[in-house]
Design an enzyme around this catalytic site. Structure first.
Site, short mmCIF file in Angstrom:
data_model
loop_
_atom_site.label_atom_id
_atom_site.label_comp_id
_atom_site.label_asym_id
_atom_site.label_seq_id
_atom_site.Cartn_x
_atom_site.Cartn_y
_atom_site.Cartn_z
N PHE A 82 0.83 -1.22 0.00
CA PHE A 82 0.00 0.00 0.00
C PHE A 82 0.86 1.26 0.00
CE2 PHE A 82 -4.13 -1.78 0.73
CZ PHE A 82 -3.99 -2.86 1.57
N LYS A 86 -0.33 9.68 -2.13
CA LYS A 86 -1.54 9.55 -2.96
C LYS A 86 -2.36 10.82 -3.09
CE LYS A 86 -4.99 8.33 0.42
NZ LYS A 86 -6.21 9.10 0.13
N SER A 126 -5.20 1.72 -8.73
CA SER A 126 -6.28 2.69 -8.60
C SER A 126 -7.02 2.86 -9.91
CB SER A 126 -5.67 4.05 -8.19
OG SER A 126 -6.59 5.09 -8.42
N TYR A 151 0.59 11.42 -9.79
CA TYR A 151 0.18 10.31 -8.91
C TYR A 151 -0.39 9.18 -9.77
CZ TYR A 151 -3.03 7.41 -6.30
OH TYR A 151 -3.71 6.33 -5.82
N LYS A 155 0.91 5.06 -10.56
CA LYS A 155 0.12 3.81 -10.49
C LYS A 155 0.22 3.07 -11.83
CE LYS A 155 -1.26 3.93 -6.27
NZ LYS A 155 -0.67 3.00 -5.29
N ASN A 201 -10.57 14.63 -0.29
CA ASN A 201 -11.56 13.65 -0.72
C ASN A 201 -12.96 14.01 -0.20
OD1 ASN A 201 -9.03 11.18 -0.32
ND2 ASN A 201 -9.83 11.89 -2.25
N ARG A 233 -19.00 8.82 -9.12
CA ARG A 233 -17.91 7.95 -8.70
C ARG A 233 -18.47 6.63 -8.17
NH1 ARG A 233 -15.74 11.33 -10.93
NH2 ARG A 233 -13.90 12.59 -10.40
N GLY A 299 -8.86 18.46 -13.49
CA GLY A 299 -8.36 17.08 -13.42
C GLY A 299 -9.43 16.09 -13.04
C1 WQD Z 1 -14.77 12.63 -5.55
C2 WQD Z 1 -15.75 13.64 -6.14
C3 WQD Z 1 -14.75 15.78 -6.54
C4 WQD Z 1 -14.19 17.09 -2.44
C5 WQD Z 1 -9.73 9.86 -5.32
C6 WQD Z 1 -8.25 9.85 -5.26
C7 WQD Z 1 -7.72 8.89 -6.27
C8 WQD Z 1 -8.33 7.52 -6.05
C9 WQD Z 1 -9.85 7.61 -6.11
C10 WQD Z 1 -6.86 6.29 -4.61
C11 WQD Z 1 -15.10 14.49 -7.25
C12 WQD Z 1 -15.89 15.87 -5.52
C13 WQD Z 1 -14.51 16.31 -3.55
C14 WQD Z 1 -14.95 18.26 -2.17
C15 WQD Z 1 -16.29 17.82 -4.10
N1 WQD Z 1 -7.96 7.00 -4.79
N2 WQD Z 1 -15.54 16.69 -4.35
N3 WQD Z 1 -15.98 18.59 -3.01
O1 WQD Z 1 -11.01 12.59 -7.12
O2 WQD Z 1 -12.45 10.53 -7.42
O3 WQD Z 1 -10.14 10.36 -6.55
O4 WQD Z 1 -10.24 8.56 -5.12
O5 WQD Z 1 -6.21 5.70 -5.40
O6 WQD Z 1 -6.34 8.82 -6.08
O7 WQD Z 1 -7.81 11.15 -5.52
O8 WQD Z 1 -11.99 11.37 -5.14
O9 WQD Z 1 -13.09 12.13 -3.08
O10 WQD Z 1 -11.36 13.65 -4.18
O11 WQD Z 1 -13.57 13.35 -5.25
O12 WQD Z 1 -17.24 18.15 -4.85
O13 WQD Z 1 -14.71 19.01 -1.18
O14 WQD Z 1 -16.12 14.56 -5.11
O15 WQD Z 1 -14.74 16.89 -7.41
O16 WQD Z 1 -16.06 14.78 -8.23
P1 WQD Z 1 -11.43 11.27 -6.65
P2 WQD Z 1 -12.46 12.66 -4.33
#
Ligand code: WQD
Length: 352
Positions: A82, A86, A126, A151, A155, A201, A233, A299
């Site tokens: 792990f 990240k 991931s 990042y 991966k 997150n 997601r 992104g």
């Molecule tokens: C989820 C959604 C944000 C915060 C993460 C990791 C990636 C992988 C998968 C490990 C998006 C939205 C978020 C906030 C929001 N994990 N959001 N307001 O980007 O899918 O990826 O999980 O390997 O490495 O980065 O997850 O939880 O950051 O975002 O609206 O305050 O929630 O824009 O649409 P993400 P996330």
């Protein structure tokens, strides 16, 4: 009982995987330099399992220190790797730090695997490797797109390194587990996620807003081409993710694996939007969340969720927790962190 080395075992998924491995009869070792984690979480693992986990506070970027662990434990049957940085945004600012840490640590580990002929290797990958897919639901055959961040590239490169390594070292079988969005906390509420600083997150941002640590949640974009305009997601409970790691080790141990380097998606198969996640949280917690519609986050993938048929059929993996339990356990963990001074001190120690 087979001995499994868990790198990053003080982390979020790592600590939950230690619990699941112990509960399924495995002997475990934890390697974690605690640069992004808190060793105090192992006390929670012990409270759940009754087992004290041996912890090597070692940086895997030091080959000598990593090699010494294998010299001391020549009976390591499997590794679950792990340990890695990240944070997507940080990786954009500090790409070299990410490539060095995430790749040198993996290569050092594999040099030891080669020398000691470790039979089983499970890699924490991931859904990030898919980039912005053409189809919302991805299978393991969906061709990876250019990663959205350094990042994500670490991966993708990690998977390529492992695939080439395995071809030249057939005595080691490899499984690549592609996580979607791990959320929630162990049902005992003894362990959970410990974000460092302001959480990027979604779910920790929701719970920290609800508990009052953050003033308001900004929804990153409400004009996407999805059913309610917010990103989609595949949120999956961290205990479902961790149990899949135990099943992957058992799959290798029982020789059911197909050999080579196998890729498996770990998602529920359900796409959930940001707004749907917020409403699920409000329903199970009884908290009205203070949120506003904000600008898109650069992104971000518009929508992605898993086809998980392969993991279910090959590992016998079944999803146990739904979105309500994800939100319920995440909220209960946030409340515990606030109320339990000892745990809170641990979080404080980590943050300073
Ligand atoms: C989820 C959604 C944000 C915060 C993460 C990791 C990636 C992988 C998968 C490990 C998006 C939205 C978020 C906030 C929001 N994990 N959001 N307001 O980007 O899918 O990826 O999980 O390997 O490495 O980065 O997850 O939880 O950051 O975002 O609206 O305050 O929630 O824009 O649409 P993400 P996330």
């Amino acid at each position: 009982m087979a001995k499994i080395l868990v790198t990053g075992g003080c982390g979020y998924i790592g600590s939950h995987t230690l619990v699941d491995l112990i509960e399924n009869g495995y002997d475990v070792l934890c390697v974690d330099n605690n640069s992004r984690s808190n060793a105090g979480i192992l006390q929670g693992v012990e409270r759940i399992t009754g087992k004290k986990v041996k912890h090597y506070k070692v940086d895997l970027c030091s080959f000598d220190d990593t090699h010494a662990i294998f010299q001391e434990n020549t009976d390591i049957a499997g590794i679950i790797h792990f340990a890695a940085y990240k944070a997507v945004g940080e990786s954009v600012e500090k790409p070299l730090m990410y490539f060095e840490n995430n790749l040198v640590s993996l290569i050092n580990l594999l040099k030891c695997v080669q020398e000691f002929q470790t039979p089983w290797f499970v890699f924490s990958s991931s859904c990030t490797v898919y980039g912005n897919p053409d189809e919302q639901m991805v299978t393991e055959e969906t061709p990876p797109k250019p990663a959205a961040s350094p990042y994500g590239y670490t991966k993708q490169m990690g998977e390529q390194i492992l695939s080439e390594f395995q071809k030249s070292n057939p005595a080691t079988s490899v499984i690549l587990l592609r996580y979607f969005n791990p959320v929630g906390a162990h049902p005992s509420i003894e362990i959970g996620e410990l974000p460092i600083g302001k959480p990027m997150n979604l779910v920790p941002a929701i719970t920290q807003t609800a508990i009052g640590k953050l003033p308001q949640l900004s929804v990153h974009g409400s004009d996407y081409p999805t059913r309610d305009g917010s990103c989609i997601r595949d949120y999956i409970h961290v205990s479902d993710i961790s149990h899949a790691h135990t099943l992957a080790i058992r799959y290798l141990e029982e020789g059911r694996n197909l050999g080579g380097c196998e890729v498996l998606n770990l998602g529920t198969g359900n796409g959930v939007s940001v707004l749907e996640a917020i409403h699920a949280f409000e329903k199970v917690s009884g908290q009205k969340l203070n949120y506003s519609m904000g600008p898109r986050r650069p992104g971000d993938v518009v929508a992605i969720y898993a086809n998980n048929d392969r993991a279910r059929t090959r590992l016998g993996w079944e999803i146990k927790y739904g979105l309500d339990e994800m939100m319920d356990t995440a909220w209960k963990w946030e409340v515990r962190l606030k109320e339990d001074k000892q745990l809170f001190a641990m979080v404080d120690a980590q943050l300073n």
